[in-house]
Write a protein that holds these residues in place. Structure first.
Motif, mmCIF file in Angstrom:
data_model
loop_
_atom_site.group_PDB
_atom_site.id
_atom_site.type_symbol
_atom_site.label_atom_id
_atom_site.label_comp_id
_atom_site.label_asym_id
_atom_site.label_seq_id
_atom_site.Cartn_x
_atom_site.Cartn_y
_atom_site.Cartn_z
ATOM 1 N N SER A 421 8.840 88.010 55.925
ATOM 2 C CA SER A 421 9.026 87.839 54.561
ATOM 3 C C SER A 421 10.404 87.773 54.082
ATOM 4 O O SER A 421 11.161 88.195 54.724
ATOM 5 C CB SER A 421 8.184 88.780 53.776
ATOM 6 O OG SER A 421 8.658 90.135 54.046
ATOM 7 N N MET A 422 10.421 87.167 52.886
ATOM 8 C CA MET A 422 11.676 87.317 51.969
ATOM 9 C C MET A 422 12.221 88.926 52.079
ATOM 10 O O MET A 422 13.326 88.996 52.078
ATOM 11 C CB MET A 422 11.776 86.638 50.565
ATOM 12 C CG MET A 422 11.438 85.237 50.716
ATOM 13 S SD MET A 422 13.056 84.645 51.348
ATOM 14 C CE MET A 422 14.179 84.949 50.197
ATOM 15 N N ALA A 423 11.404 89.695 51.769
ATOM 16 C CA ALA A 423 11.703 91.126 51.857
ATOM 17 C C ALA A 423 12.374 91.530 52.942
ATOM 18 O O ALA A 423 13.367 92.547 53.107
ATOM 19 C CB ALA A 423 10.556 92.028 51.409
ATOM 20 N N VAL A 424 11.845 91.347 54.169
ATOM 21 C CA VAL A 424 12.385 91.713 55.409
ATOM 22 C C VAL A 424 13.828 91.049 55.761
ATOM 23 O O VAL A 424 14.555 91.383 56.188
ATOM 24 C CB VAL A 424 11.476 91.161 56.494
ATOM 25 C CG1 VAL A 424 12.134 91.313 57.811
ATOM 26 C CG2 VAL A 424 10.039 91.633 56.445
ATOM 27 N N ARG A 425 14.029 89.975 55.208
ATOM 28 C CA ARG A 425 15.157 89.090 55.383
ATOM 29 C C ARG A 425 16.234 89.406 54.352
ATOM 30 O O ARG A 425 17.150 88.535 54.185
ATOM 31 C CB ARG A 425 15.105 87.748 55.346
ATOM 32 C CG ARG A 425 14.220 87.402 56.709
ATOM 33 C CD ARG A 425 13.823 85.721 56.896
ATOM 34 N NE ARG A 425 12.808 85.358 55.903
ATOM 35 C CZ ARG A 425 12.802 84.508 55.163
ATOM 36 N NH1 ARG A 425 13.880 83.569 54.829
ATOM 37 N NH2 ARG A 425 11.787 84.196 54.402
ATOM 38 N N ASP A 426 15.912 90.054 53.343
ATOM 39 C CA ASP A 426 16.760 90.526 52.198
ATOM 40 C C ASP A 426 17.996 91.077 52.771
ATOM 41 O O ASP A 426 18.080 92.381 53.085
ATOM 42 C CB ASP A 426 15.954 91.340 51.239
ATOM 43 C CG ASP A 426 16.837 91.568 49.847
ATOM 44 O OD1 ASP A 426 18.129 91.586 49.977
ATOM 45 O OD2 ASP A 426 16.540 91.761 48.623
ATOM 46 N N PRO A 427 19.292 90.494 52.678
ATOM 47 C CA PRO A 427 20.497 91.002 53.290
ATOM 48 C C PRO A 427 21.046 92.181 52.577
ATOM 49 O O PRO A 427 21.634 93.060 53.058
ATOM 50 C CB PRO A 427 21.378 89.741 53.560
ATOM 51 C CG PRO A 427 21.110 88.959 52.330
ATOM 52 C CD PRO A 427 19.449 88.929 52.236
ATOM 53 N N VAL A 428 20.893 92.168 51.288
ATOM 54 C CA VAL A 428 21.374 93.213 50.403
ATOM 55 C C VAL A 428 20.582 94.660 50.567
ATOM 56 O O VAL A 428 21.187 95.625 50.788
ATOM 57 C CB VAL A 428 21.500 92.719 48.989
ATOM 58 C CG1 VAL A 428 21.856 94.011 48.142
ATOM 59 C CG2 VAL A 428 22.380 91.557 48.704
ATOM 60 N N LYS A 429 19.460 94.402 50.462
ATOM 61 C CA LYS A 429 18.300 95.626 50.586
ATOM 62 C C LYS A 429 18.478 95.915 52.168
ATOM 63 O O LYS A 429 18.419 97.371 52.681
ATOM 64 C CB LYS A 429 17.057 95.330 50.333
ATOM 65 C CG LYS A 429 16.809 95.360 48.737
ATOM 66 C CD LYS A 429 15.385 95.091 48.608
ATOM 67 C CE LYS A 429 14.889 95.230 46.978
ATOM 68 N NZ LYS A 429 13.638 95.291 46.572
ATOM 69 N N GLY A 430 18.552 95.284 53.019
ATOM 70 C CA GLY A 430 18.690 95.297 54.447
ATOM 71 C C GLY A 430 19.953 96.480 54.704
ATOM 72 O O GLY A 430 19.962 97.476 55.201
#
Length: 454
Positions: A421-430
């Motif tokens: 998902s986009m949430a998994v791939r979010d670089p900032v939150k990651g």
């Protein structure tokens, strides 16, 4: 999937004659995309998958020059291990760890310990996916398994019941609810002086019916600590060990429940959502800072697992050669992970997943899939979220040509690179999750690149 032929010709093609099976011997299934060794194939052929809560039934296998009187007894939980001259399963009372077994007495593991073996660590190896994956590794004869478990005595009993060769495993205590235990585990592993080839982070807890949160000795909500923070620390601490191997891999088991682009993660509330991570930053119960929800705590932790894999890949893959991956092995609807669910749910859920959604996979096949990601050349690429049979993006649809349900991530199908998902791939939150997790477990934000941090 492939059904066992009544005349067992699948084994006869290997050059080893086989005694006919009785008509009531249960059939078995396996994923056709996997590379299966002869001992593994023979083992699975004897499984009583359909009736794994009952005692073992009698089957027989013979090799050239073996007399009919030569018999051994096979341990067959739901995934036995066999390299016997002849096997006869005997009724026995199931233990809490092994649903259906009788003692192996000899011949099952001939020559396994004589091979050069790679080393894999599997956390949570005493049940479910972890145990099934460990069985696959040992059955291949190519792996020495570090069984990282909370209850050492329970694991010893399981190893005795299966009669794993003593040279094929090492049991080391790991309590994932304690960061101190993680550090102690790393020291214990290093004392074995083994080269670490693969680290598989599998241990997890699921507390959907818990009305109030429970906390670890380090002060963290239990699901977050066991599922995410302990493995986050373990992965970082073991980077120096892994990079010494020729084909190093670090695997964290994911879940569709942490992916909102799937049926299980995007259609069933509560949804995985870390928010702005203010809860983790401020020491609150939930990562997003909101009220406690046991089911959401699990989903959030799996989201954090998959985000961690991508961060590890970005930070370490190029410089170390370590492959960092995650996987969804399918819905193992009968696993002890659902122990908190009500009795009616535990009985109905496997039926629902098998015949309605098509997402069901047995512990045995899930173990095969985990073994594939641990060992197969096609699963060596880093930064990948591995899935099978459609990845559960839709409810399964019956394919009359293949005669299987496809698209739901359940039994059968080929391994493929799924898109999280986009949430998994979010670089900032990651990056924010990485920084806050480093702070929580007590390592520098650049990660634990030195043995001195243990």
């Amino acid at each position: 999937e492939t059904q066992r032929p009544a005349d067992f010709s699948v084994l006869e093609r290997s050059g080893e004659p086989v005694l006919p099976l009785s008509p009531d011997t249960p059939s078995f299934t396996m994923a056709t995309s996997l590379r299966i060794s002869q001992p593994q194939l023979q083992a699975r052929a004897r499984l009583n998958v359909a009736g794994k809560k009952s005692a073992a039934r009698t089957v027989g296998v013979a090799r050239p020059n073996a007399s009919a009187a030569d018999s051994l007894r096979l341990s067959s939980r739901a995934n036995g291990i066999a390299r016997a001259e002849k096997v006869a399963a005997q009724r026995a009372t199931p233990s809490s760890a092994v649903r259906s077994f009788s003692t192996i007495t000899a011949g099952i593991f001939d020559n396994i310990s004589k091979k050069a073996q790679k080393t894999v660590i599997i956390t949570g190896a005493s049940s479910g996916l972890g145990l099934s994956g460990a069985v696959e590794c040992i059955a291949s004869g190519e792996w020495h398994v570090i069984l990282a478990v909370r209850d050492v005595q329970k694991m010893k009993k399981i190893c005795e019941e299966f009669e794993f060769p003593k040279t094929s495993f090492t049991i080391i205590e790991l309590e994932c609810a304690s960061l101190a235990s993680v550090r102690k585990f790393v020291k214990s592993f290093r004392s074995t002086r083994r080269t670490l080839d693969v680290l598989c982070c599998n241990a997890a807890i699921y507390l959907p019916n818990q009305p109030a949160p429970t906390f670890t000795e380090d002060g963290f909500e239990e699901s977050l600590a066991v599922n995410h923070l302990s493995h986050f620390l373990l992965c970082n601490l073991m980077v120096p060990d892994l990079k010494k191997a020729k084909d190093p891999r670090c695997i964290i088991v994911g879940s569709i429940t942490g992916n909102t682009n799937t049926v299980g993660g995007g259609a069933v509330k509560p949804f995985a959502d870390l928010g702005d991570l203010r809860g983790l930053a401020n020491g609150d119960t939930m990562v997003d800072g909101k009220s406690y929800d046991g089911a959401k705590a699990y989903k959030d932790s799996k989201l954090a697992n998959m985000m961690t894999v991508l961060q590890l890949h970005e930070r370490y893959n190029e410089s170390t050669g370590i492959s960092f991956t995650s996987l969804y092995p399918g819905c193992i609807a009968e696993t002890a992970l659902f122990r908190q669910k009500r009795t009616w749910f535990r009985k109905f859920f496997p039926i629902f997943m098998k015949y309605v959604t098509g997402g069901y996979v047995s512990e045995e096949e899930a173990g095969e899939r985990l073994f594939q990601v641990i060992s197969a050349p096609e699963a060596a690429e880093s930064g990948v979220y591995w899935s099978w049979n459609g990845g559960a993006r839709t409810v399964g649809v019956y394919d009359p040509k293949k005669k299987v349900v496809v698209g739901a991530g359940g039994s059968g199908g080929e391994i493929f690179k799924n898109k999280p998902s986009m949430a998994v791939r979010d670089p900032v939150k990651g990056k924010l999750l990485w920084d806050l997790s480093c702070k929580a477990v007590g390592i520098p934000a650049e990660g634990a690149r030195s043995n001195q941090l243990v």
